[in-house]
Motif scaffolding. Structure first.
Motif, PDB file in Angstrom:
ATOM      1  N   ASN A  38      -5.193  47.776   2.480  1.00  0.00           N
ATOM      2  CA  ASN A  38      -4.952  46.763   3.448  1.00  0.00           C
ATOM      3  C   ASN A  38      -5.355  45.558   2.759  1.00  0.00           C
ATOM      4  OD1 ASN A  38      -4.186  48.413   5.100  1.00  0.00           O
ATOM      5  ND2 ASN A  38      -5.830  48.400   6.583  1.00  0.00           N
ATOM      6  N   ALA A  39      -6.466  45.432   1.786  1.00  0.00           N
ATOM      7  CA  ALA A  39      -7.170  44.233   1.477  1.00  0.00           C
ATOM      8  C   ALA A  39      -6.263  43.495   0.276  1.00  0.00           C
ATOM      9  CB  ALA A  39      -8.307  44.724   0.725  1.00  0.00           C
ATOM     10  N   LEU A  94       4.688  38.951   4.231  1.00  0.00           N
ATOM     11  CA  LEU A  94       3.386  38.993   3.943  1.00  0.00           C
ATOM     12  C   LEU A  94       2.471  38.254   5.036  1.00  0.00           C
ATOM     13  CD1 LEU A  94       3.532  38.323   0.134  1.00  0.00           C
ATOM     14  CD2 LEU A  94       2.887  40.207   1.110  1.00  0.00           C
ATOM     15  N   PHE A  95       2.932  37.171   5.726  1.00  0.00           N
ATOM     16  CA  PHE A  95       2.260  36.531   6.774  1.00  0.00           C
ATOM     17  C   PHE A  95       2.060  37.700   7.959  1.00  0.00           C
ATOM     18  CE2 PHE A  95       2.449  34.314  10.974  1.00  0.00           C
ATOM     19  CZ  PHE A  95       1.668  33.414  10.590  1.00  0.00           C
ATOM     20  N   GLU A  96       3.039  38.513   8.321  1.00  0.00           N
ATOM     21  CA  GLU A  96       3.039  39.292   9.233  1.00  0.00           C
ATOM     22  C   GLU A  96       2.041  40.478   8.921  1.00  0.00           C
ATOM     23  OE1 GLU A  96       7.059  40.517   9.685  1.00  0.00           O
ATOM     24  OE2 GLU A  96       7.689  38.650  10.623  1.00  0.00           O
ATOM     25  N   ILE A  97       2.079  40.935   7.737  1.00  0.00           N
ATOM     26  CA  ILE A  97       1.366  42.033   7.331  1.00  0.00           C
ATOM     27  C   ILE A  97      -0.133  41.554   7.481  1.00  0.00           C
ATOM     28  CG2 ILE A  97       0.545  43.618   5.281  1.00  0.00           C
ATOM     29  CD1 ILE A  97       3.635  43.684   4.951  1.00  0.00           C
ATOM     30  N   ARG A  98      -0.418  40.483   6.913  1.00  0.00           N
ATOM     31  CA  ARG A  98      -1.821  40.068   6.810  1.00  0.00           C
ATOM     32  C   ARG A  98      -2.069  39.838   8.329  1.00  0.00           C
ATOM     33  NH1 ARG A  98      -4.808  35.577   8.632  1.00  0.00           N
ATOM     34  NH2 ARG A  98      -2.802  34.750   8.817  1.00  0.00           N
ATOM     35  N   TYR A 103      -5.878  41.410  12.676  1.00  0.00           N
ATOM     36  CA  TYR A 103      -6.284  41.465  14.245  1.00  0.00           C
ATOM     37  C   TYR A 103      -5.824  42.735  14.899  1.00  0.00           C
ATOM     38  CZ  TYR A 103      -6.586  36.535  13.086  1.00  0.00           C
ATOM     39  OH  TYR A 103      -7.095  35.343  12.469  1.00  0.00           O
ATOM     40  N   ASP A 104      -4.748  43.518  14.290  1.00  0.00           N
ATOM     41  CA  ASP A 104      -4.584  44.649  14.837  1.00  0.00           C
ATOM     42  C   ASP A 104      -5.355  45.955  14.710  1.00  0.00           C
ATOM     43  OD1 ASP A 104      -2.383  43.131  15.993  1.00  0.00           O
ATOM     44  OD2 ASP A 104      -0.828  43.884  14.449  1.00  0.00           O
ATOM     45  N   ASP A 105      -5.323  46.634  15.617  1.00  0.00           N
ATOM     46  CA  ASP A 105      -6.067  47.979  15.462  1.00  0.00           C
ATOM     47  C   ASP A 105      -5.297  48.941  14.606  1.00  0.00           C
ATOM     48  OD1 ASP A 105      -8.487  47.263  16.729  1.00  0.00           O
ATOM     49  OD2 ASP A 105      -7.648  47.826  18.893  1.00  0.00           O
TER      50      ASP A 105
END
Length: 134
Positions: A38-39, A94-98, A103-105
Protein backbone atom coordinates in the motif's frame (compact mmCIF):
# COMPACT_ATOMS: atom_id res chain seq x y z
CA UNK A 1 -2.59 34.52 -5.06
CA UNK A 2 0.80 32.92 -5.65
CA UNK A 3 3.61 35.14 -6.79
CA UNK A 4 5.10 34.41 -10.17
CA UNK A 5 8.52 32.77 -10.30
CA UNK A 6 11.43 34.29 -12.12
CA UNK A 7 12.95 32.08 -14.83
CA UNK A 8 15.84 30.84 -12.68
CA UNK A 9 13.50 29.85 -9.84
CA UNK A 10 11.07 28.22 -12.26
CA UNK A 11 13.84 26.07 -13.79
CA UNK A 12 15.13 25.15 -10.33
CA UNK A 13 11.62 24.13 -9.22
CA UNK A 14 11.10 21.99 -12.32
CA UNK A 15 14.39 20.15 -11.77
CA UNK A 16 13.69 19.76 -8.06
CA UNK A 17 10.33 18.16 -8.78
CA UNK A 18 11.78 15.82 -11.41
CA UNK A 19 14.51 14.77 -8.97
CA UNK A 20 11.89 14.29 -6.27
CA UNK A 21 9.96 12.03 -8.67
CA UNK A 22 13.06 9.88 -9.20
CA UNK A 23 13.78 9.65 -5.47
CA UNK A 24 10.18 8.72 -4.75
CA UNK A 25 10.31 5.85 -7.27
CA UNK A 26 13.27 4.49 -5.29
CA UNK A 27 11.22 4.77 -2.10
CA UNK A 28 8.42 2.80 -3.75
CA UNK A 29 10.82 0.06 -4.80
CA UNK A 30 12.25 -0.21 -1.28
CA UNK A 31 8.79 -0.36 0.29
CA UNK A 32 7.60 -2.96 -2.18
CA UNK A 33 10.70 -5.06 -1.55
CA UNK A 34 9.84 -5.10 2.15
CA UNK A 35 6.22 -6.05 1.53
CA UNK A 36 4.68 -2.64 2.20
CA UNK A 37 2.58 -2.65 -0.96
CA UNK A 38 0.00 0.00 0.00
CA UNK A 39 2.79 2.41 0.89
CA UNK A 40 4.67 1.51 -2.30
CA UNK A 41 1.61 2.32 -4.41
CA UNK A 42 1.24 5.60 -2.56
CA UNK A 43 4.84 6.47 -3.40
CA UNK A 44 4.36 5.48 -7.07
CA UNK A 45 1.46 7.91 -7.27
CA UNK A 46 3.43 10.68 -5.61
CA UNK A 47 6.42 10.09 -7.89
CA UNK A 48 4.15 10.66 -10.89
CA UNK A 49 2.43 13.58 -9.15
CA UNK A 50 5.77 15.35 -8.66
CA UNK A 51 6.60 14.81 -12.33
CA UNK A 52 3.25 16.27 -13.39
CA UNK A 53 3.81 19.26 -11.13
CA UNK A 54 7.11 19.83 -12.94
CA UNK A 55 5.35 19.59 -16.30
CA UNK A 56 2.69 22.06 -15.25
CA UNK A 57 5.25 24.57 -13.98
CA UNK A 58 7.24 24.20 -17.18
CA UNK A 59 4.12 25.18 -19.11
CA UNK A 60 2.97 27.93 -16.71
CA UNK A 61 -0.13 25.97 -15.71
CA UNK A 62 -1.29 26.03 -12.12
CA UNK A 63 -3.47 23.69 -10.08
CA UNK A 64 -4.34 23.79 -6.40
CA UNK A 65 -5.32 20.20 -5.65
CA UNK A 66 -4.57 16.63 -6.64
CA UNK A 67 -7.79 16.55 -8.66
CA UNK A 68 -6.81 19.83 -10.28
CA UNK A 69 -3.40 18.47 -11.25
CA UNK A 70 -5.07 15.41 -12.78
CA UNK A 71 -7.55 17.61 -14.65
CA UNK A 72 -4.83 19.91 -16.01
CA UNK A 73 -2.79 16.92 -17.18
CA UNK A 74 -5.82 15.58 -19.02
CA UNK A 75 -6.90 18.91 -20.48
CA UNK A 76 -3.54 20.27 -21.62
CA UNK A 77 -1.58 17.13 -22.46
CA UNK A 78 -3.67 13.97 -22.88
CA UNK A 79 -6.67 15.51 -24.67
CA UNK A 80 -4.37 17.39 -27.05
CA UNK A 81 -2.36 14.26 -27.88
CA UNK A 82 0.88 15.62 -26.37
CA UNK A 83 0.88 12.74 -23.89
CA UNK A 84 -0.43 9.36 -25.07
CA UNK A 85 -3.69 8.21 -23.48
CA UNK A 86 -1.98 5.19 -21.89
CA UNK A 87 -0.02 7.58 -19.67
CA UNK A 88 -3.17 9.43 -18.71
CA UNK A 89 -4.77 6.10 -17.77
CA UNK A 90 -1.74 5.14 -15.68
CA UNK A 91 -1.86 8.43 -13.80
CA UNK A 92 -5.62 8.17 -13.25
CA UNK A 93 -5.33 4.62 -11.93
CA UNK A 94 -2.50 5.54 -9.56
CA UNK A 95 -4.60 8.51 -8.40
CA UNK A 96 -7.51 6.16 -7.62
CA UNK A 97 -5.32 3.61 -5.84
CA UNK A 98 -3.64 6.29 -3.72
CA UNK A 99 -6.99 7.86 -2.83
CA UNK A 100 -8.46 4.50 -1.88
CA UNK A 101 -5.39 3.61 0.18
CA UNK A 102 -5.58 6.90 2.06
CA UNK A 103 -9.31 7.09 2.67
CA UNK A 104 -11.01 3.70 2.26
CA UNK A 105 -11.19 0.90 4.78
CA UNK A 106 -9.73 -2.45 3.79
CA UNK A 107 -7.75 -1.07 0.83
CA UNK A 108 -5.32 -3.75 -0.20
CA UNK A 109 -2.45 -3.68 -2.66
CA UNK A 110 -0.17 -6.61 -3.39
CA UNK A 111 3.11 -7.45 -5.05
CA UNK A 112 1.37 -8.12 -8.36
CA UNK A 113 -0.02 -4.56 -8.42
CA UNK A 114 3.29 -2.95 -7.54
CA UNK A 115 5.06 -5.11 -10.13
CA UNK A 116 2.56 -3.93 -12.74
CA UNK A 117 2.66 -0.25 -11.89
CA UNK A 118 6.33 0.32 -11.05
CA UNK A 119 7.50 0.11 -14.69
CA UNK A 120 4.46 2.13 -15.78
CA UNK A 121 5.31 4.88 -13.29
CA UNK A 122 8.96 4.88 -14.37
CA UNK A 123 7.93 5.17 -18.05
CA UNK A 124 5.44 7.92 -17.16
CA UNK A 125 8.10 9.98 -15.40
CA UNK A 126 10.54 9.45 -18.24
CA UNK A 127 7.95 10.64 -20.76
CA UNK A 128 7.19 13.71 -18.66
CA UNK A 129 10.92 14.52 -18.43
CA UNK A 130 11.18 14.18 -22.23
CA UNK A 131 8.28 16.60 -22.71
CA UNK A 132 9.86 19.09 -20.36
CA UNK A 133 13.28 18.92 -21.97
CA UNK A 134 12.04 18.81 -25.59
Amino acid sequence: MKEELDEESRIALIEYRLNRAQETIKEAELLSGEGFYNAAMNRLYYACFYAVLALLVSNNISATSHSGVKAMLGLHFVAKGVLPKEYGKTYSRLFEIRHSGDYDDFAYCDNELTDEYTPKAIAFIQKIAELIHA
